[in-house]
Every structure is written in C-alpha cells, then in structure tokens.
Scaffold this motif. Structure first.
Motif, mmCIF file in Angstrom:
data_model
loop_
_atom_site.group_PDB
_atom_site.id
_atom_site.type_symbol
_atom_site.label_atom_id
_atom_site.label_comp_id
_atom_site.label_asym_id
_atom_site.label_seq_id
_atom_site.Cartn_x
_atom_site.Cartn_y
_atom_site.Cartn_z
ATOM 1 N N HIS A 95 0.854 -1.189 0.000
ATOM 2 C CA HIS A 95 0.000 0.000 0.000
ATOM 3 C C HIS A 95 0.891 1.240 0.000
ATOM 4 O O HIS A 95 1.921 1.284 0.660
ATOM 5 N N ASN A 118 -14.995 1.597 4.335
ATOM 6 C CA ASN A 118 -13.615 1.556 3.848
ATOM 7 C C ASN A 118 -13.219 2.945 3.340
ATOM 8 O O ASN A 118 -13.198 3.220 2.150
ATOM 9 N N LYS A 119 -12.900 3.819 4.281
ATOM 10 C CA LYS A 119 -12.623 5.229 3.963
ATOM 11 C C LYS A 119 -11.397 5.380 3.058
ATOM 12 O O LYS A 119 -11.368 6.234 2.179
ATOM 13 N N ARG A 120 -10.392 4.559 3.268
ATOM 14 C CA ARG A 120 -9.171 4.644 2.452
ATOM 15 C C ARG A 120 -9.493 4.377 0.979
ATOM 16 O O ARG A 120 -9.087 5.118 0.097
ATOM 17 N N ARG A 127 -11.695 7.239 -0.539
ATOM 18 C CA ARG A 127 -10.887 8.414 -0.918
ATOM 19 C C ARG A 127 -10.138 8.155 -2.220
ATOM 20 O O ARG A 127 -10.035 9.027 -3.079
#
Length: 172
Positions: free
Chosen positions: A102, A134-136, A139
């Motif tokens: 990541h 799943n905010k990542r 975004r």
C-alpha cells in the motif's frame, strides 16, 4: 509491470492465493471467521476463478513485482457485470494489493490500466462498489473522479452488507 492473467494452473493458483490474502487482510477485522471462510472458499474457488479468467467479458490483471503478483484488478463488461444498471459500462469488481505494498502506486497503476481497458472498449462510464466503512478505498476512488450514485447489497457469507455504488463518467 501489469500482465493479464491466463487460464494456466499457475496463474489461477497465483490469483487464488493473492485474492484470498488481500481480501482477508482487508475485511477480516470486521467480519466473523465463519462468513470470511465461506466467502473465501466460494468466491475464490479454483474452478470459479478459472472460469472467470476464461470468460470473454471479464479480465483479471496482475501487478507484478518481479515474478511475484502483489496486486490485481478484475474488470467486467457486458453481461459479466454484477449489476444490470449500467449495461454499457465497465465494472471494476475487484482491485487489491498486498498490505505491505500500500502506498507504492500499485492501486493507481491498476486503476489507470482499468481506465485504459474501458476506453479501449469504448465504455462511456465505469462503476464499482465499495464498502461504506472503507474510507481509504473511498478516498482513492473519489480521487479518480468516481461519485456515489447509490448503494447495493454485497453478501459476505450470511452477512448482508451495503456497499456504495460509485460511477465515473469517461466522456467528460
């Protein structure tokens, strides 16, 4: 380097191992072990993956670090899409990389590749489902111009979950 997955046993096994690991690492913390086990055994069964690779309206692509697959994307179009709402679109059904990769640009490279596939197929838009918590990932997708247009159900074992449906217009 990005390479299309073939239907060889070697590629199917490589995809199976990578898919199970990345999905588990991403979602195990919030799901029961039983639901995770059922989903991983069903969705990433060898024969299921082999038939998906052989399908004429979906493709898997590996991101390779040397000879090792460290990420992948699955795209669907036409009748292979998991929802009927966007018949002319390209669906990104799965896009994952190993946790230790990541932040290394693998997701971006896979996304750019999926966009190029959509353009080659002359799809006017792309869509995907993303887990609402799943905010990542959320975004990441909005950075590429995806916008929320609704929700859909995603079954993880016996657990009915609700994902946001995001759409990207390619005709802008």
């Amino acid at each position: 380097m990005i390479r299309k997955a073939s239907n060889t046993n070697e590629d199917v096994l490589m995809l199976q191992k990578l898919a199970k690991k990345t999905f588990y690492d991403t979602f195990a913390y919030e799901n029961s072990e039983e639901d995770m086990k059922e989903y991983l055994e069903t969705a990433y069964d060898f024969d299921v993956l082999k038939s998906e690779i052989e399908c004429e309206t979906s493709d898997y692509y590996f991101y390779l670090d040397g000879n090792d697959a460290v990420g992948f994307v699955k795209v669907n179009w036409a009748d292979s899409q998991t929802e009927p709402d966007y018949p002319d679109a390209l669906e990104i059904q799965r896009i994952y990389s190993l946790k230790e990769y990541h932040g290394h640009g693998i997701g971006a490279a896979l996304m750019e590749h999926a966009i190029s596939v959509a353009r080659k197929l002359k799809c006017p838009m792309m869509w995907l489902g993303v887990e609402e918590q799943n905010k990542r990932a959320y975004r990441f997708y909005t950075k590429y111009g995806f916008k929320k247009v609704g929700t859909h159900v995603f079954m993880l074992g016996e657990d009915e979950q609700h994902d946001s449906v995001l759409v990207k217009n390619l005709e802008d």
